[in-house]
Enzyme design. Structure first.
Site, PDB file in Angstrom:
ATOM      1  N   LYS A  14       0.826  -1.206   0.000  1.00  0.00           N
ATOM      2  CA  LYS A  14       0.000   0.000   0.000  1.00  0.00           C
ATOM      3  C   LYS A  14       0.862   1.259   0.000  1.00  0.00           C
ATOM      4  O   LYS A  14       0.645   2.186  -0.773  1.00  0.00           O
ATOM      5  CB  LYS A  14      -0.942   0.024   1.217  1.00  0.00           C
ATOM      6  CG  LYS A  14      -1.905  -1.157   1.281  1.00  0.00           C
ATOM      7  CD  LYS A  14      -2.860  -1.069   2.462  1.00  0.00           C
ATOM      8  CE  LYS A  14      -2.242  -1.147   3.844  1.00  0.00           C
ATOM      9  NZ  LYS A  14      -1.591  -2.443   4.149  1.00  0.00           N
ATOM     10  N   ARG A  89     -10.487   0.139   7.616  1.00  0.00           N
ATOM     11  CA  ARG A  89     -10.037  -1.202   7.972  1.00  0.00           C
ATOM     12  C   ARG A  89     -11.129  -2.031   8.622  1.00  0.00           C
ATOM     13  O   ARG A  89     -10.884  -3.172   8.983  1.00  0.00           O
ATOM     14  CB  ARG A  89      -8.900  -1.061   8.996  1.00  0.00           C
ATOM     15  CG  ARG A  89      -7.521  -1.298   8.417  1.00  0.00           C
ATOM     16  CD  ARG A  89      -6.529  -1.001   9.537  1.00  0.00           C
ATOM     17  NE  ARG A  89      -5.345  -1.764   9.398  1.00  0.00           N
ATOM     18  CZ  ARG A  89      -4.221  -1.287   8.845  1.00  0.00           C
ATOM     19  NH1 ARG A  89      -4.158  -0.071   8.360  1.00  0.00           N
ATOM     20  NH2 ARG A  89      -3.163  -2.058   8.772  1.00  0.00           N
ATOM     21  N   ARG A 128      11.631  -6.602   5.870  1.00  0.00           N
ATOM     22  CA  ARG A 128      11.612  -5.185   6.235  1.00  0.00           C
ATOM     23  C   ARG A 128      11.962  -4.999   7.712  1.00  0.00           C
ATOM     24  O   ARG A 128      12.616  -4.019   8.087  1.00  0.00           O
ATOM     25  CB  ARG A 128      10.250  -4.569   5.945  1.00  0.00           C
ATOM     26  CG  ARG A 128      10.273  -3.056   6.122  1.00  0.00           C
ATOM     27  CD  ARG A 128       8.957  -2.408   5.830  1.00  0.00           C
ATOM     28  NE  ARG A 128       7.945  -2.811   6.784  1.00  0.00           N
ATOM     29  CZ  ARG A 128       6.666  -2.515   6.671  1.00  0.00           C
ATOM     30  NH1 ARG A 128       6.238  -1.827   5.638  1.00  0.00           N
ATOM     31  NH2 ARG A 128       5.814  -2.898   7.588  1.00  0.00           N
ATOM     32  N   ARG A 134      10.250  -0.903  12.872  1.00  0.00           N
ATOM     33  CA  ARG A 134       8.830  -0.867  13.242  1.00  0.00           C
ATOM     34  C   ARG A 134       8.539  -1.915  14.300  1.00  0.00           C
ATOM     35  O   ARG A 134       8.938  -3.063  14.185  1.00  0.00           O
ATOM     36  CB  ARG A 134       7.958  -1.091  12.002  1.00  0.00           C
ATOM     37  CG  ARG A 134       7.543   0.238  11.372  1.00  0.00           C
ATOM     38  CD  ARG A 134       6.706   0.064  10.142  1.00  0.00           C
ATOM     39  NE  ARG A 134       5.450  -0.640  10.359  1.00  0.00           N
ATOM     40  CZ  ARG A 134       4.433  -0.612   9.497  1.00  0.00           C
ATOM     41  NH1 ARG A 134       4.547   0.094   8.365  1.00  0.00           N
ATOM     42  NH2 ARG A 134       3.336  -1.275   9.740  1.00  0.00           N
ATOM     43  N   ARG A 145      -1.361  -9.441  12.937  1.00  0.00           N
ATOM     44  CA  ARG A 145      -1.839  -8.469  11.929  1.00  0.00           C
ATOM     45  C   ARG A 145      -2.585  -9.177  10.797  1.00  0.00           C
ATOM     46  O   ARG A 145      -3.606  -8.689  10.314  1.00  0.00           O
ATOM     47  CB  ARG A 145      -0.658  -7.673  11.356  1.00  0.00           C
ATOM     48  CG  ARG A 145      -0.067  -6.673  12.351  1.00  0.00           C
ATOM     49  CD  ARG A 145       1.362  -6.310  12.007  1.00  0.00           C
ATOM     50  NE  ARG A 145       1.483  -5.466  10.842  1.00  0.00           N
ATOM     51  CZ  ARG A 145       2.648  -5.235  10.219  1.00  0.00           C
ATOM     52  NH1 ARG A 145       3.766  -5.775  10.674  1.00  0.00           N
ATOM     53  NH2 ARG A 145       2.690  -4.448   9.170  1.00  0.00           N
TER      54      ARG A 145
HETATM   55  P1  AP5 Z   1       4.684  -1.604   1.987  1.00  0.00           P
HETATM   56  O1  AP5 Z   1       4.514  -0.786   0.767  1.00  0.00           O
HETATM   57  O2  AP5 Z   1       5.236  -0.997   3.195  1.00  0.00           O
HETATM   58  O3  AP5 Z   1       3.276  -2.351   2.324  1.00  0.00           O
HETATM   59  P2  AP5 Z   1       2.064  -1.831   3.190  1.00  0.00           P
HETATM   60  O4  AP5 Z   1       0.858  -2.511   2.635  1.00  0.00           O
HETATM   61  O5  AP5 Z   1       2.066  -0.360   3.285  1.00  0.00           O
HETATM   62  O6  AP5 Z   1       2.480  -2.540   4.568  1.00  0.00           O
HETATM   63  P3  AP5 Z   1       2.346  -1.991   6.052  1.00  0.00           P
HETATM   64  O7  AP5 Z   1       3.206  -2.864   6.874  1.00  0.00           O
HETATM   65  O8  AP5 Z   1       2.524  -0.534   6.132  1.00  0.00           O
HETATM   66  O9  AP5 Z   1       0.828  -2.377   6.286  1.00  0.00           O
HETATM   67  P4  AP5 Z   1      -0.027  -2.323   7.539  1.00  0.00           P
HETATM   68  O10 AP5 Z   1      -1.388  -2.253   6.994  1.00  0.00           O
HETATM   69  O11 AP5 Z   1       0.239  -3.449   8.476  1.00  0.00           O
HETATM   70  O12 AP5 Z   1       0.492  -1.063   8.345  1.00  0.00           O
HETATM   71  P5  AP5 Z   1      -0.139   0.341   8.716  1.00  0.00           P
HETATM   72  O13 AP5 Z   1       0.970   1.264   8.903  1.00  0.00           O
HETATM   73  O14 AP5 Z   1      -1.240   0.692   7.814  1.00  0.00           O
HETATM   74  O15 AP5 Z   1       5.537  -2.908   1.575  1.00  0.00           O
HETATM   75  C1  AP5 Z   1       5.920  -3.848   2.548  1.00  0.00           C
HETATM   76  C2  AP5 Z   1       7.337  -4.352   2.241  1.00  0.00           C
HETATM   77  O16 AP5 Z   1       7.325  -5.069   1.018  1.00  0.00           O
HETATM   78  C3  AP5 Z   1       8.358  -3.224   2.055  1.00  0.00           C
HETATM   79  O17 AP5 Z   1       9.582  -3.608   2.593  1.00  0.00           O
HETATM   80  C4  AP5 Z   1       8.431  -3.061   0.525  1.00  0.00           C
HETATM   81  O18 AP5 Z   1       9.670  -2.573   0.121  1.00  0.00           O
HETATM   82  C5  AP5 Z   1       8.191  -4.487   0.067  1.00  0.00           C
HETATM   83  N1  AP5 Z   1       7.530  -4.549  -1.242  1.00  0.00           N
HETATM   84  C6  AP5 Z   1       6.584  -3.695  -1.741  1.00  0.00           C
HETATM   85  N2  AP5 Z   1       6.205  -4.079  -2.970  1.00  0.00           N
HETATM   86  C7  AP5 Z   1       6.895  -5.203  -3.256  1.00  0.00           C
HETATM   87  C8  AP5 Z   1       6.913  -6.072  -4.383  1.00  0.00           C
HETATM   88  N3  AP5 Z   1       6.160  -5.849  -5.442  1.00  0.00           N
HETATM   89  N4  AP5 Z   1       7.743  -7.154  -4.344  1.00  0.00           N
HETATM   90  C9  AP5 Z   1       8.527  -7.397  -3.245  1.00  0.00           C
HETATM   91  N5  AP5 Z   1       8.566  -6.595  -2.137  1.00  0.00           N
HETATM   92  C10 AP5 Z   1       7.734  -5.511  -2.146  1.00  0.00           C
HETATM   93  O19 AP5 Z   1      -0.798   0.013  10.137  1.00  0.00           O
HETATM   94  C11 AP5 Z   1      -0.020  -0.322  11.251  1.00  0.00           C
HETATM   95  C12 AP5 Z   1      -0.888  -0.483  12.482  1.00  0.00           C
HETATM   96  O20 AP5 Z   1      -1.493   0.774  12.819  1.00  0.00           O
HETATM   97  C13 AP5 Z   1      -2.062  -1.457  12.393  1.00  0.00           C
HETATM   98  O21 AP5 Z   1      -1.687  -2.787  12.644  1.00  0.00           O
HETATM   99  C14 AP5 Z   1      -3.000  -0.909  13.463  1.00  0.00           C
HETATM  100  O22 AP5 Z   1      -2.574  -1.262  14.723  1.00  0.00           O
HETATM  101  C15 AP5 Z   1      -2.814   0.595  13.305  1.00  0.00           C
HETATM  102  N6  AP5 Z   1      -3.756   1.169  12.333  1.00  0.00           N
HETATM  103  C16 AP5 Z   1      -3.449   1.775  11.153  1.00  0.00           C
HETATM  104  N7  AP5 Z   1      -4.552   2.158  10.501  1.00  0.00           N
HETATM  105  C17 AP5 Z   1      -5.597   1.787  11.284  1.00  0.00           C
HETATM  106  C18 AP5 Z   1      -7.002   1.879  11.138  1.00  0.00           C
HETATM  107  N8  AP5 Z   1      -7.561   2.426  10.035  1.00  0.00           N
HETATM  108  N9  AP5 Z   1      -7.777   1.388  12.122  1.00  0.00           N
HETATM  109  C19 AP5 Z   1      -7.251   0.834  13.225  1.00  0.00           C
HETATM  110  N10 AP5 Z   1      -5.918   0.699  13.424  1.00  0.00           N
HETATM  111  C20 AP5 Z   1      -5.097   1.181  12.458  1.00  0.00           C
HETATM  112 MG    MG Z   2       2.131   1.029   4.909  1.00  0.00          MG
END
Ligand code: AP5
Ligand code: MG
Length: 187
Positions: A14, A89, A128, A134, A145
């Protein structure tokens, strides 16, 4: 306003794809995960509450996230459009977003759902984790997760199918290949 939701499991890309979308379409990025990590860093009240949920791999309660999102959205009033990353979410968050955008005379145009299987997600996040610092990039939290994603978040896909807005995107391959699929879906 052009409003895009980028949707997918943890590690589905994402954040990576948002950066490319922003560059090409000039949208503003709202990543609730990034906002929460900034709140934690700044030791705000919200940050103190969010910290435990994030390190357990659980969702921060809807009311807190929805209030936070509303105030971030108000700070983007003159925006051409927004890409929502990591929000909504849960079904209540999806309903709240629809309501908030409607009140602002706009709506979600498309939901890009990045499809990646769990084995690859775990692999990406562990990799990562070696450099990200993180708190949630460790095996135990990654498992939680993913469970939360399958239980609470993936039902939103059906919500957007019913609205005719869901675009499923194969989320594997190179970053450029995936972006190419996204630009086709946005058109
Ligand atoms: P990346 O682009 O970082 O993926 P992402 O989907 O953004 O992953 P996140 O870990 O950020 O997702 P998340 O939903 O768990 O975290 P968030 O911060 O939203 O890519 C991941 C890795 O893969 C990177 O190293 C990248 O380089 C690699 N990669 C990318 N594309 C690739 C490809 N094509 N091939 C190979 N490798 C690749 O949320 C974190 C926490 O915050 C949640 O768990 C929750 O506790 C809280 N939170 C956030 N939003 C909410 C909400 N709306 N409601 C409640 N709690 C929330
Ligand atoms: Mg992200």
């Amino acid at each position: 306003m052009t409003n895009v939701v980028i949707f997918g499991a943890p590690g589905s890309g994402k954040g990576t794809q948002s950066e490319l979308i922003i560059k090409k379409y000039g949208l503003d990025h709202i990543s609730t995960g990034d906002v929460l990590r900034a709140e934690i860093k700044n030791k705000t009240e919200l940050g103190k509450i969010a910290e435990g949920y994030i390190s357990d791999g659980k969702l921060v309660p809807d009311e807190l996230i929805i209030d936070m999102l509303a105030s971030v959205l108000d700070s983007k009033k003159d925006s051409k459009g927004v890409i929502f990353d990591g929000f909504p979410r849960t079904i209540p968050q999806g309903q709240a977003l629809d309501k908030m955008l409607k009140e602002r005379g706009t709506e979600v145009q498309v939901v890009l759902s990045l499809e990646v299987d769990d084995a690859e997600l775990v692999d990406r996040l562990l990799k990562r984790g070696q450099i990200s610092g993180r708190a949630d990039d460790n095996l135990e939290t990654i498992k939680s997760r993913l469970e939360v994603y399958h239980g609470q978040t993936s039902p939103l896909k059906q919500y957007y199918v019913e609205q005719g807005k869901l675009a499923a995107i194969k989320g594997t391959g190179t970053i450029e290949e995936i972006f190419e699929r996204i630009t086709k879906a946005i058109k």
